[in-house]
Design a protein around this motif. Structure first.
Motif, PDB file in Angstrom:
ATOM      1  N   PHE A 165       0.836  -1.199   0.000  1.00 45.56           N
ATOM      2  CA  PHE A 165       0.000   0.000   0.000  1.00 45.56           C
ATOM      3  C   PHE A 165       0.873   1.251   0.000  1.00 45.56           C
ATOM      4  O   PHE A 165       1.664   1.476   0.918  1.00 45.56           O
ATOM      5  CB  PHE A 165      -0.926   0.012   1.220  1.00 45.56           C
ATOM      6  N   ALA A 166       0.733   2.080  -1.033  1.00 39.37           N
ATOM      7  CA  ALA A 166       1.589   3.258  -1.191  1.00 39.37           C
ATOM      8  C   ALA A 166       0.885   4.558  -0.830  1.00 39.37           C
ATOM      9  O   ALA A 166       1.484   5.634  -0.903  1.00 39.37           O
ATOM     10  CB  ALA A 166       2.095   3.347  -2.634  1.00 39.37           C
ATOM     11  N   SER A 220       3.436   4.723 -11.108  1.00 36.15           N
ATOM     12  CA  SER A 220       2.643   3.896 -10.193  1.00 36.15           C
ATOM     13  C   SER A 220       3.364   2.581  -9.887  1.00 36.15           C
ATOM     14  O   SER A 220       3.329   2.088  -8.752  1.00 36.15           O
ATOM     15  CB  SER A 220       1.258   3.625 -10.782  1.00 36.15           C
ATOM     16  N   GLY A 221       4.029   2.017 -10.889  1.00 35.21           N
ATOM     17  CA  GLY A 221       4.770   0.778 -10.665  1.00 35.21           C
ATOM     18  C   GLY A 221       5.932   0.955  -9.712  1.00 35.21           C
ATOM     19  O   GLY A 221       6.201   0.089  -8.873  1.00 35.21           O
ATOM     20  N   MET A 222       6.631   2.080  -9.823  1.00 38.98           N
ATOM     21  CA  MET A 222       7.743   2.363  -8.914  1.00 38.98           C
ATOM     22  C   MET A 222       7.246   2.522  -7.484  1.00 38.98           C
ATOM     23  O   MET A 222       7.859   2.025  -6.531  1.00 38.98           O
ATOM     24  CB  MET A 222       8.481   3.614  -9.369  1.00 38.98           C
ATOM     25  N   LYS A 223       6.123   3.210  -7.309  1.00 34.48           N
ATOM     26  CA  LYS A 223       5.545   3.376  -5.977  1.00 34.48           C
ATOM     27  C   LYS A 223       5.171   2.013  -5.386  1.00 34.48           C
ATOM     28  O   LYS A 223       5.392   1.760  -4.203  1.00 34.48           O
ATOM     29  CB  LYS A 223       4.292   4.260  -6.049  1.00 34.48           C
ATOM     30  N   SER A 224       4.607   1.151  -6.220  1.00 31.12           N
ATOM     31  CA  SER A 224       4.192  -0.167  -5.736  1.00 31.12           C
ATOM     32  C   SER A 224       5.392  -1.008  -5.328  1.00 31.12           C
ATOM     33  O   SER A 224       5.344  -1.707  -4.310  1.00 31.12           O
ATOM     34  CB  SER A 224       3.378  -0.888  -6.818  1.00 31.12           C
ATOM     35  N   PHE A 243       5.921  -2.312  -1.558  1.00 27.59           N
ATOM     36  CA  PHE A 243       6.062  -3.734  -1.240  1.00 27.59           C
ATOM     37  C   PHE A 243       7.358  -3.966  -0.468  1.00 27.59           C
ATOM     38  O   PHE A 243       7.387  -4.691   0.529  1.00 27.59           O
ATOM     39  CB  PHE A 243       6.046  -4.578  -2.515  1.00 27.59           C
ATOM     40  N   GLY A 244       8.438  -3.345  -0.913  1.00 23.11           N
ATOM     41  CA  GLY A 244       9.713  -3.519  -0.240  1.00 23.11           C
ATOM     42  C   GLY A 244       9.687  -3.036   1.198  1.00 23.11           C
ATOM     43  O   GLY A 244      10.205  -3.712   2.102  1.00 23.11           O
ATOM     44  N   VAL A 245       9.068  -1.874   1.432  1.00 24.69           N
ATOM     45  CA  VAL A 245       8.992  -1.324   2.784  1.00 24.69           C
ATOM     46  C   VAL A 245       8.186  -2.239   3.690  1.00 24.69           C
ATOM     47  O   VAL A 245       8.592  -2.550   4.822  1.00 24.69           O
ATOM     48  CB  VAL A 245       8.382   0.090   2.768  1.00 24.69           C
ATOM     49  N   SER A 246       7.028  -2.694   3.226  1.00 23.55           N
ATOM     50  CA  SER A 246       6.150  -3.491   4.075  1.00 23.55           C
ATOM     51  C   SER A 246       6.699  -4.879   4.344  1.00 23.55           C
ATOM     52  O   SER A 246       6.658  -5.371   5.472  1.00 23.55           O
ATOM     53  CB  SER A 246       4.741  -3.571   3.470  1.00 23.55           C
ATOM     54  N   GLY A 263       5.036  -5.329 -11.168  1.00 20.08           N
ATOM     55  CA  GLY A 263       6.275  -5.509 -11.910  1.00 20.08           C
ATOM     56  C   GLY A 263       6.209  -6.604 -12.959  1.00 20.08           C
ATOM     57  O   GLY A 263       5.169  -7.210 -13.221  1.00 20.08           O
ATOM     58  N   ASP A 264       7.378  -6.848 -13.570  1.00 22.30           N
ATOM     59  CA  ASP A 264       7.462  -7.867 -14.610  1.00 22.30           C
ATOM     60  C   ASP A 264       7.553  -9.253 -13.980  1.00 22.30           C
ATOM     61  O   ASP A 264       7.496  -9.416 -12.752  1.00 22.30           O
ATOM     62  CB  ASP A 264       8.660  -7.597 -15.514  1.00 22.30           C
ATOM     63  N   ALA A 265       7.682 -10.275 -14.828  1.00 20.26           N
ATOM     64  CA  ALA A 265       7.666 -11.653 -14.338  1.00 20.26           C
ATOM     65  C   ALA A 265       8.784 -11.914 -13.338  1.00 20.26           C
ATOM     66  O   ALA A 265       8.591 -12.608 -12.333  1.00 20.26           O
ATOM     67  CB  ALA A 265       7.771 -12.618 -15.521  1.00 20.26           C
ATOM     68  N   SER A 266       9.969 -11.352 -13.605  1.00 22.46           N
ATOM     69  CA  SER A 266      11.100 -11.551 -12.708  1.00 22.46           C
ATOM     70  C   SER A 266      10.835 -10.940 -11.338  1.00 22.46           C
ATOM     71  O   SER A 266      11.108 -11.565 -10.303  1.00 22.46           O
ATOM     72  CB  SER A 266      12.362 -10.940 -13.325  1.00 22.46           C
ATOM     73  N   PHE A 267      10.280  -9.725 -11.324  1.00 22.62           N
ATOM     74  CA  PHE A 267      10.004  -9.065 -10.053  1.00 22.62           C
ATOM     75  C   PHE A 267       8.881  -9.777  -9.307  1.00 22.62           C
ATOM     76  O   PHE A 267       8.913  -9.897  -8.070  1.00 22.62           O
ATOM     77  CB  PHE A 267       9.650  -7.598 -10.270  1.00 22.62           C
ATOM     78  N   LYS A 268       7.876 -10.243 -10.031  1.00 23.20           N
ATOM     79  CA  LYS A 268       6.796 -10.990  -9.394  1.00 23.20           C
ATOM     80  C   LYS A 268       7.324 -12.250  -8.723  1.00 23.20           C
ATOM     81  O   LYS A 268       6.936 -12.594  -7.599  1.00 23.20           O
ATOM     82  CB  LYS A 268       5.725 -11.353 -10.424  1.00 23.20           C
ATOM     83  N   ALA A 269       8.229 -12.953  -9.408  1.00 22.03           N
ATOM     84  CA  ALA A 269       8.810 -14.168  -8.838  1.00 22.03           C
ATOM     85  C   ALA A 269       9.624 -13.836  -7.590  1.00 22.03           C
ATOM     86  O   ALA A 269       9.567 -14.551  -6.581  1.00 22.03           O
ATOM     87  CB  ALA A 269       9.678 -14.869  -9.876  1.00 22.03           C
ATOM     88  N   LYS A 270      10.381 -12.747  -7.638  1.00 19.43           N
ATOM     89  CA  LYS A 270      11.174 -12.337  -6.476  1.00 19.43           C
ATOM     90  C   LYS A 270      10.270 -11.958  -5.316  1.00 19.43           C
ATOM     91  O   LYS A 270      10.540 -12.322  -4.163  1.00 19.43           O
ATOM     92  CB  LYS A 270      12.081 -11.162  -6.843  1.00 19.43           C
ATOM     93  N   SER A 271       9.182 -11.249  -5.609  1.00 13.34           N
ATOM     94  CA  SER A 271       8.240 -10.860  -4.565  1.00 13.34           C
ATOM     95  C   SER A 271       7.643 -12.083  -3.881  1.00 13.34           C
ATOM     96  O   SER A 271       7.539 -12.141  -2.649  1.00 13.34           O
ATOM     97  CB  SER A 271       7.116  -9.997  -5.157  1.00 13.34           C
ATOM     98  N   ALA A 272       7.234 -13.055  -4.681  1.00 15.89           N
ATOM     99  CA  ALA A 272       6.647 -14.272  -4.118  1.00 15.89           C
ATOM    100  C   ALA A 272       7.656 -15.025  -3.261  1.00 15.89           C
ATOM    101  O   ALA A 272       7.320 -15.553  -2.190  1.00 15.89           O
ATOM    102  CB  ALA A 272       6.130 -15.166  -5.244  1.00 15.89           C
ATOM    103  N   ALA A 273       8.927 -15.067  -3.711  1.00 13.70           N
ATOM    104  CA  ALA A 273       9.960 -15.778  -2.954  1.00 13.70           C
ATOM    105  C   ALA A 273      10.222 -15.112  -1.610  1.00 13.70           C
ATOM    106  O   ALA A 273      10.352 -15.792  -0.580  1.00 13.70           O
ATOM    107  CB  ALA A 273      11.250 -15.841  -3.776  1.00 13.70           C
TER     108      ALA A 273
END
Length: 223
Positions: A74-75, A125-129, A133-136, A153-163
């Motif tokens: 949440f930004a 908006s993507g940068m804010k998100s 996500f990183g802060v939270s 984000g892109d597929a790579s960032f989505k995978a990193k977020s999930a991990a």
């Protein structure tokens, strides 16, 4: 642990009163990742806002033990004239975590480069998100409130977020909202179904998914 005790919440609409919760009594156990399911408009976001403390129920109370996050990603609460780094430092101080440690984590995770030190009002908006996500996720809460955790984000960032999220879940619980049953199965062991003001909790996430799919009239995953 998060316990909802006789929670009721409704809104007036042109078609009459819409009930989000009607005398709901449910307990979300400590350390369990719960998928919050429901059709569009059922009130999942409102329920999350009440659990997170951003919105008050009409009646009843919510009892929480341990720390509960603000909604992951949440930004909306960022100060737009401050930089990403300054906002991160401010949040670290509010939650009493090591400032430099959180800044280092977010700078590496969000992949903003020099923009991390630029004002938020210069962000897309993507940068804010990504920053949000990183802060939270960089703060070790006992329970995370998550809405579409891997949608940024892109597929790579989505995978990193999930991990990163799954790593956090080894020592924490979560309440997760997503339209993807695949993600619910990956991230959650339990589930709760919100429908017409009633919240039904299941220890087995597959039972919750089956209930939700009966409500939706489908046995196919939502993507």
């Amino acid at each position: 642990m998060i316990r909802l005790e006789n929670i009721s919440k409704s809104f007036r609409t042109p078609r009459g009163r819409k009930w989000i919760a009607r005398d709901v009594n449910v307990e979300f156990p400590t350390g369990v990742s719960v998928g919050l399911l429901g059709r569009n408009g059922a009130g999942k976001s409102t329920m999350m806002d009440m659990i997170g403390g951003r919105l008050m129920p009409d009646s009843g109370r919510i009892v929480k033990t341990g720390t509960v996050s603000f909604p992951v990603g949440f930004a909306g609460s960022f100060q737009k004239t401050m930089t990403g780094a300054q906002n991160t430092r401010f949040v670290a101080r509010i939650y009493g975590v090591d400032t430099e440690e959180l800044i280092g984590f977010v700078e590496d995770f969000a992949e903003l480069g020099d923009q991390f030190y630029a004002p938020i009002n210069k962000y897309s908006s993507g940068m804010k998100s990504r920053l949000a996500f990183g802060v939270s996720i960089g703060i070790p809460f006992d329970t995370y409130l998550v809405d579409e955790v891997t949608s940024v984000g892109d597929a790579s960032f989505k995978a990193k977020s999930a991990a990163v999220f799954q790593k956090r879940m080894k020592n924490a619980g979560a309440i997760v909202v997503t339209h993807s049953m695949k993600q619910i199965r990956q991230l959650c062991t339990a589930g709760a179904v919100l429908e017409q003001g009633t919240l039904t909790y299941y220890d087995d996430v597959e039972e919750a998914i089956a209930h939700h799919e009966r409500n939706m009239g489908t046995d196919e995953d939502e993507d």
